[in-house]
Design an enzyme around this catalytic site. Structure first.
Site, PDB file in Angstrom:
ATOM      1  N   ARG A  67       0.597  -0.846   0.303  1.00  0.00           N
ATOM      2  CA  ARG A  67       0.216  -0.198  -0.301  1.00  0.00           C
ATOM      3  C   ARG A  67       1.158   1.462  -0.008  1.00  0.00           C
ATOM      4  O   ARG A  67       1.979   1.224   0.316  1.00  0.00           O
ATOM      5  CB  ARG A  67      -1.267   0.070   0.782  1.00  0.00           C
ATOM      6  CG  ARG A  67      -1.949  -0.959   0.556  1.00  0.00           C
ATOM      7  CD  ARG A  67      -3.075  -0.179   2.325  1.00  0.00           C
ATOM      8  NE  ARG A  67      -2.777  -0.090   4.145  1.00  0.00           N
ATOM      9  CZ  ARG A  67      -2.188  -0.717   4.281  1.00  0.00           C
ATOM     10  NH1 ARG A  67      -2.881  -1.616   4.690  1.00  0.00           N
ATOM     11  NH2 ARG A  67      -1.987  -0.322   5.483  1.00  0.00           N
ATOM     12  N   TYR A 195      -1.168  -3.643  -7.373  1.00  0.00           N
ATOM     13  CA  TYR A 195      -0.557  -4.818  -5.314  1.00  0.00           C
ATOM     14  C   TYR A 195      -2.598  -4.621  -5.015  1.00  0.00           C
ATOM     15  O   TYR A 195      -2.885  -3.387  -5.006  1.00  0.00           O
ATOM     16  CB  TYR A 195       0.444  -3.709  -5.110  1.00  0.00           C
ATOM     17  CG  TYR A 195       0.169  -3.954  -3.304  1.00  0.00           C
ATOM     18  CD1 TYR A 195       0.192  -5.237  -3.102  1.00  0.00           C
ATOM     19  CD2 TYR A 195      -0.628  -3.423  -2.045  1.00  0.00           C
ATOM     20  CE1 TYR A 195       0.750  -5.745  -1.349  1.00  0.00           C
ATOM     21  CE2 TYR A 195      -0.793  -3.981  -0.868  1.00  0.00           C
ATOM     22  CZ  TYR A 195      -0.049  -4.913  -0.970  1.00  0.00           C
ATOM     23  OH  TYR A 195      -0.406  -5.614   0.893  1.00  0.00           O
ATOM     24  N   GLY A 197      -3.993  -3.900  -1.402  1.00  0.00           N
ATOM     25  CA  GLY A 197      -4.825  -3.169  -1.269  1.00  0.00           C
ATOM     26  C   GLY A 197      -5.004  -1.965  -2.012  1.00  0.00           C
ATOM     27  O   GLY A 197      -5.966  -0.715  -1.604  1.00  0.00           O
ATOM     28  N   LYS A 204     -10.242  -2.224   1.166  1.00  0.00           N
ATOM     29  CA  LYS A 204      -9.206  -1.280   2.426  1.00  0.00           C
ATOM     30  C   LYS A 204     -10.065   0.313   1.988  1.00  0.00           C
ATOM     31  O   LYS A 204     -10.821   1.584   2.769  1.00  0.00           O
ATOM     32  CB  LYS A 204      -7.884  -0.463   2.666  1.00  0.00           C
ATOM     33  CG  LYS A 204      -7.171  -2.212   2.975  1.00  0.00           C
ATOM     34  CD  LYS A 204      -7.283  -2.595   4.378  1.00  0.00           C
ATOM     35  CE  LYS A 204      -6.307  -2.921   4.907  1.00  0.00           C
ATOM     36  NZ  LYS A 204      -6.350  -4.180   6.234  1.00  0.00           N
ATOM     37  N   HIS A 224     -11.585  -1.367  11.647  1.00  0.00           N
ATOM     38  CA  HIS A 224     -10.657  -2.173  10.588  1.00  0.00           C
ATOM     39  C   HIS A 224     -10.174  -3.416  11.823  1.00  0.00           C
ATOM     40  O   HIS A 224      -9.125  -3.849  13.076  1.00  0.00           O
ATOM     41  CB  HIS A 224      -9.129  -1.931  10.769  1.00  0.00           C
ATOM     42  CG  HIS A 224      -7.734  -2.001  10.034  1.00  0.00           C
ATOM     43  ND1 HIS A 224      -6.797  -2.012  10.573  1.00  0.00           N
ATOM     44  CD2 HIS A 224      -7.753  -3.095   9.157  1.00  0.00           C
ATOM     45  CE1 HIS A 224      -5.817  -2.770  10.087  1.00  0.00           C
ATOM     46  NE2 HIS A 224      -6.789  -3.494   9.456  1.00  0.00           N
ATOM     47  N   SER A 246      -0.850  -3.140  12.522  1.00  0.00           N
ATOM     48  CA  SER A 246       0.129  -4.063  11.240  1.00  0.00           C
ATOM     49  C   SER A 246       1.651  -4.766  12.588  1.00  0.00           C
ATOM     50  O   SER A 246       1.741  -4.228  13.454  1.00  0.00           O
ATOM     51  CB  SER A 246       1.015  -3.990  10.169  1.00  0.00           C
ATOM     52  OG  SER A 246       1.279  -2.314  10.784  1.00  0.00           O
ATOM     53  N   CYS A 248       1.333  -7.153  14.662  1.00  0.00           N
ATOM     54  CA  CYS A 248       0.649  -7.406  15.784  1.00  0.00           C
ATOM     55  C   CYS A 248      -0.020  -8.251  16.089  1.00  0.00           C
ATOM     56  O   CYS A 248      -0.691  -8.953  17.482  1.00  0.00           O
ATOM     57  CB  CYS A 248      -0.281  -6.144  16.372  1.00  0.00           C
ATOM     58  SG  CYS A 248       1.017  -4.397  16.660  1.00  0.00           S
ATOM     59  N   LYS A 250      -2.233  -9.502  14.326  1.00  0.00           N
ATOM     60  CA  LYS A 250      -4.062  -9.823  14.088  1.00  0.00           C
ATOM     61  C   LYS A 250      -4.723 -10.806  13.447  1.00  0.00           C
ATOM     62  O   LYS A 250      -5.624 -12.088  14.121  1.00  0.00           O
ATOM     63  CB  LYS A 250      -4.276  -8.759  13.446  1.00  0.00           C
ATOM     64  CG  LYS A 250      -5.932  -8.780  13.375  1.00  0.00           C
ATOM     65  CD  LYS A 250      -5.900  -6.988  12.929  1.00  0.00           C
ATOM     66  CE  LYS A 250      -7.209  -6.860  12.179  1.00  0.00           C
ATOM     67  NZ  LYS A 250      -7.768  -6.047  10.700  1.00  0.00           N
ATOM     68  N   ASP A 273     -10.121  -9.487   9.583  1.00  0.00           N
ATOM     69  CA  ASP A 273      -9.483  -7.804   9.030  1.00  0.00           C
ATOM     70  C   ASP A 273     -10.455  -6.895   9.368  1.00  0.00           C
ATOM     71  O   ASP A 273     -10.012  -5.558   9.647  1.00  0.00           O
ATOM     72  CB  ASP A 273      -9.407  -7.742   7.499  1.00  0.00           C
ATOM     73  CG  ASP A 273      -8.511  -6.554   6.700  1.00  0.00           C
ATOM     74  OD1 ASP A 273      -7.057  -6.227   8.502  1.00  0.00           O
ATOM     75  OD2 ASP A 273      -8.502  -5.791   5.691  1.00  0.00           O
ATOM     76  N   ASN A 362       6.348  -8.338   2.172  1.00  0.00           N
ATOM     77  CA  ASN A 362       5.303  -7.942   2.030  1.00  0.00           C
ATOM     78  C   ASN A 362       4.282  -9.063   1.222  1.00  0.00           C
ATOM     79  O   ASN A 362       2.663  -8.824   1.041  1.00  0.00           O
ATOM     80  CB  ASN A 362       5.111  -6.228   1.435  1.00  0.00           C
ATOM     81  CG  ASN A 362       3.362  -5.923   1.896  1.00  0.00           C
ATOM     82  OD1 ASN A 362       2.503  -6.549   3.155  1.00  0.00           O
ATOM     83  ND2 ASN A 362       2.836  -5.907   0.978  1.00  0.00           N
ATOM     84  N   ARG A 364       1.824 -12.220   0.000  1.00  0.00           N
ATOM     85  CA  ARG A 364       1.017 -12.177   0.590  1.00  0.00           C
ATOM     86  C   ARG A 364       0.659 -13.009  -0.266  1.00  0.00           C
ATOM     87  O   ARG A 364       0.506 -14.254  -1.442  1.00  0.00           O
ATOM     88  CB  ARG A 364      -0.097 -11.417  -0.185  1.00  0.00           C
ATOM     89  CG  ARG A 364       0.037  -9.949   0.832  1.00  0.00           C
ATOM     90  CD  ARG A 364      -0.169  -9.426   1.767  1.00  0.00           C
ATOM     91  NE  ARG A 364      -0.037  -8.278   2.268  1.00  0.00           N
ATOM     92  CZ  ARG A 364      -0.847  -7.817   3.023  1.00  0.00           C
ATOM     93  NH1 ARG A 364      -2.074  -8.613   3.998  1.00  0.00           N
ATOM     94  NH2 ARG A 364      -0.284  -6.624   3.467  1.00  0.00           N
ATOM     95  N   ARG A 395       1.904  -2.995  20.239  1.00  0.00           N
ATOM     96  CA  ARG A 395       2.749  -4.303  20.476  1.00  0.00           C
ATOM     97  C   ARG A 395       4.155  -2.558  21.310  1.00  0.00           C
ATOM     98  O   ARG A 395       4.804  -2.062  20.786  1.00  0.00           O
ATOM     99  CB  ARG A 395       3.974  -4.056  18.797  1.00  0.00           C
ATOM    100  CG  ARG A 395       5.414  -4.198  19.443  1.00  0.00           C
ATOM    101  CD  ARG A 395       6.078  -4.812  17.945  1.00  0.00           C
ATOM    102  NE  ARG A 395       5.538  -5.659  17.134  1.00  0.00           N
ATOM    103  CZ  ARG A 395       5.891  -6.972  16.927  1.00  0.00           C
ATOM    104  NH1 ARG A 395       7.011  -6.746  18.026  1.00  0.00           N
ATOM    105  NH2 ARG A 395       5.363  -8.088  16.733  1.00  0.00           N
ATOM    106  N   GLY A 489      -0.983 -19.493  20.457  1.00  0.00           N
ATOM    107  CA  GLY A 489      -2.344 -20.279  21.191  1.00  0.00           C
ATOM    108  C   GLY A 489      -2.769 -20.083  22.559  1.00  0.00           C
ATOM    109  O   GLY A 489      -3.175 -20.288  23.200  1.00  0.00           O
ATOM    110  N   ASN A 491      -2.631 -17.108  24.104  1.00  0.00           N
ATOM    111  CA  ASN A 491      -3.259 -16.066  24.035  1.00  0.00           C
ATOM    112  C   ASN A 491      -4.701 -16.381  24.442  1.00  0.00           C
ATOM    113  O   ASN A 491      -5.339 -15.170  24.948  1.00  0.00           O
ATOM    114  CB  ASN A 491      -3.261 -14.984  22.500  1.00  0.00           C
ATOM    115  CG  ASN A 491      -1.724 -14.341  22.564  1.00  0.00           C
ATOM    116  OD1 ASN A 491      -1.166 -14.250  23.818  1.00  0.00           O
ATOM    117  ND2 ASN A 491      -1.240 -14.187  21.581  1.00  0.00           N
TER     118      ASN A 491
END
Length: 590
Positions: A67, A195, A197, A204, A224, A246, A248, A250, A273, A362, A364, A395, A489, A491
């Site tokens: 992005r 690309y 996004g 997005k 988000h 990003s 972290c 998700k 997302d 990055n 994907r 973070r 796991g 968490n």
């Protein structure tokens, strides 16, 4: 008489001048033709048909791999409505400047008209969009990421109830690349990038930037956020939405294999997302995942971090900018196996360690959500799932404890508005720099973020049963610099405490920042963690928080008088609570 859709397509074609126009029907036959066209363009290839059936590798231009926030604009009529955290361009100037780049951009190419639905087909929360694009790669990805084709065309019919998006890869010159949004018109233009996004305009661009504007106007929420369901031993599933910047964790949280699964605590994935949420008749906020697939970062994804998505990736997946083995299988750093010999990197070159990462950082994967073993039986429920908790996370090496609960909704909005992450070396070359990312929406809010905070505050007053709001931090470090919490796991142990707090249980102690678990509040049996590490994880140090308050105050000052007074009040309340604790001469430790 032409429908609004046909009229818009004709206008787009007059501007871009494609050789032909194809209305996509979403069929498998059409999909195979589009994939064949991708192969003919020599930037894509088939992968091993035995181990990765119907999977493809796409290599984008080396200058078009992420992005481009600095080239992304909100073109509102008034600059103040875009706010200080967005790039703004005058709508007329944008139409002139970007329109010139679209002029004749599709000569010699096919314009694919992609009608699509964001969300389950029959959901009242879902909305329709149409993307006109000259990229078969975009068409193939949109088929995975949305409900695309005839089903969307039938929904749109003769109405003008759709968000139009015009996209051309142009000449891929970064100096001629723009992603522009017109919130008053609910229109998206994107040129110069193929690309994700920047080019998959349902993601997005529509589902967050334009949808956030629609949500504010219409009284709902476009966030988000991942959405997961935590099943407890009695079979009840409690749904939570979680927002993380990003890097972290998700996607890994959304698809977690629970460490407490043998005790009956299982995690179900609704979305990884984006969440669209409306107040339902039962008084709860109900969420749908507007997407039909996962567009995830491959590097760092492996059997240890995310076994569910690894299981999903072996069929019907499009990989972008990963490496490829001699057996024509995708490979990336963090996949869990050492780099094989004869590896081809993301640029199509024979790889060795001197060339840097084999897969682009990055890189994907685009995979249908239904293929994940963790996908919730309710993931396409038209009415959505009722959200009982919101979780914000960043973070932070020191400041934030492992988990804390806000005092109330207003305080929770403050927690989300001040959430931050510290940069990692991989991202910027600098470590520990605090970046504010309110609700993880900084790059994705389609209007002034001060007004976005106000919308959150107003929604809290309108929801009869608002979700409780929490903050988590998986990344706290000890004096030795190592992570104190194992993450992944494990968490689920934090999610279990959140569930207990939602149900009016869960042992907690009040601190200046919110309610933190007591020493015995977390389920830690079977986990190899010291009492000292637990104490450090749950500690609230007033000195660290005082420093952080200064930084968040500076961030709030960007918004001037537009910032809701409630957030200034919460800032002052936190400062007073910290002063009281510091004045008592003791940090808070459990």
């Amino acid at each position: 008489m032409a429908t609004p859709l046909e009229t818009w397509v004709e206008e787009a074609a007059r501007l871009t001048k494609p050789d032909r126009i194809v209305y996509c029907d979403g069929s498998e036959d059409e999909n195979q033709r589009v994939l064949l066209e991708m192969l003919h363009q020599n930037d894509s290839q088939t992968l091993n048909e035995k181990t990765f059936p119907n999977c493809y590798l796409h290599r984008s231009s080396p200058n078009d791999v992420a992005r481009t926030e600095h080239l992304t604009f909100i073109c509102s009529n008034e600059k103040v409505n875009a706010g200080p955290t967005n790039n703004w361009m005058d709508p007329s100037a944008a139409k002139y400047k970007v329109g010139a780049l679209f002029e004749g951009a599709m000569r010699g190419r096919t314009m694919y008209v992609v009608p699509y639905i964001m969300g389950p087909v029959d959901s009242p929360i879902s909305k329709a969009g149409v993307e006109a694009t000259d990229s078969p790669y975009v068409v193939a990805n949109m088929r995975v990421m949305s409900r695309m084709g005839k089903v969307a065309l039938d929904r749109i019919g003769a109405s003008g109830d759709f968000v139009p998006g015009l996209h051309s890869i142009g000449d891929l010159d970064p100096m001629r690349r723009y992603i522009v949004h017109f919130p008053e018109e609910k229109l998206i233009w994107s040129v110069g990038s193929g690309y994700g996004g920047n080019a998959l305009l349902g993601k997005k661009c529509f589902a967050l930037r334009i949808a956030s504007v629609m949500a504010r106007e219409q009284g709902w929420m476009a966030e988000h956020m991942l959405v997961l369901g935590l099943e407890s031993p009695n079979g009840k599933v409690t749904y939570m939405g979680a927002a993380f910047p990003s890097a972290c964790g998700k996607t890994n949280l959304a698809m977690m294999v629970s460490a407490l699964q043998d005790q009956g605590y299982r995690v179900w994935t609704v979305g990884d997302d984006i969440a669209w949420m409306k107040i339902a008749e039962d008084g709860y906020l109900h969420a749908i995942n507007p997407e039909a697939g996962f567009f995830g970062v491959a590097p760092g994804t492996g059997m240890t971090t995310n076994p569910n998505v690894m299981a999903a990736l072996h069929t019907n997946t499009i990989f972008t900018n990963t490496a490829m083995t001699a057996e024509r299988e995708p490979w990336w750093e963090g996949i869990g196996t050492p780099p094989p010999s004869a590896l081809i990197n993301w640029k199509g070159e024979r790889w060795d360690a001197s060339k840097g990462p084999a897969a682009h950082p990055n890189a994907r994967y685009t995979v249908p959500a239904r293929q994940s073993p963790s996908i919730s039986p309710q993931w396409e429920a038209p009415q959505g799932v009722p959200i009982s908790a919101f979780i914000f996370g960043g973070r932070r090496a020191r400041v934030a404890p492992l988990v804390y609960e806000s005092f109330d909704w207003q305080h929770g909005v403050f927690v989300g508005a001040t959430m931050a992450s510290e940069t990692t070396a991989a991202a910027t070359g600098n470590t520990g720099i605090v970046r504010r990312d309110p609700m993880a929406m900084l790059p994705f809010c389609g209007y002034n973020m001060a007004d976005y905070f106000q919308h959150w505050l107003e929604m809290g007053e309108r929801i009869p049963h608002p979700p409780k709001i929490f903050h988590v931090n998986w990344f706290r470090r000890g004096a030795d610099g190592k992570f104190l919490w194992p993450g992944f796991g494990e968490n689920v142990r934090v999610l279990k405490w959140i569930l207990e707090r939602v149900e009016g249980r869960g042992a907690a102690q009040e601190t200046p920042v919110g309610y933190v678990p007591t020493r015995n509040g977390l389920t830690l049996d079977g986990l190899n963690i010291s009492a000292d590490a637990v104490e450090q994880l749950l500690r609230v140090n007033p000195e660290d928080w005082e420093d952080d308050l200064g930084d968040s105050k500076e961030f709030f000052q960007k918004f001037g008088d537009r910032l809701p007074r409630e957030l200034r009040e919460e800032h002052e309340k936190l400062s007073r609570r910290l002063d009281r604790v510091a004045g008592a001469g003791a940090g808070i430790a459990r």
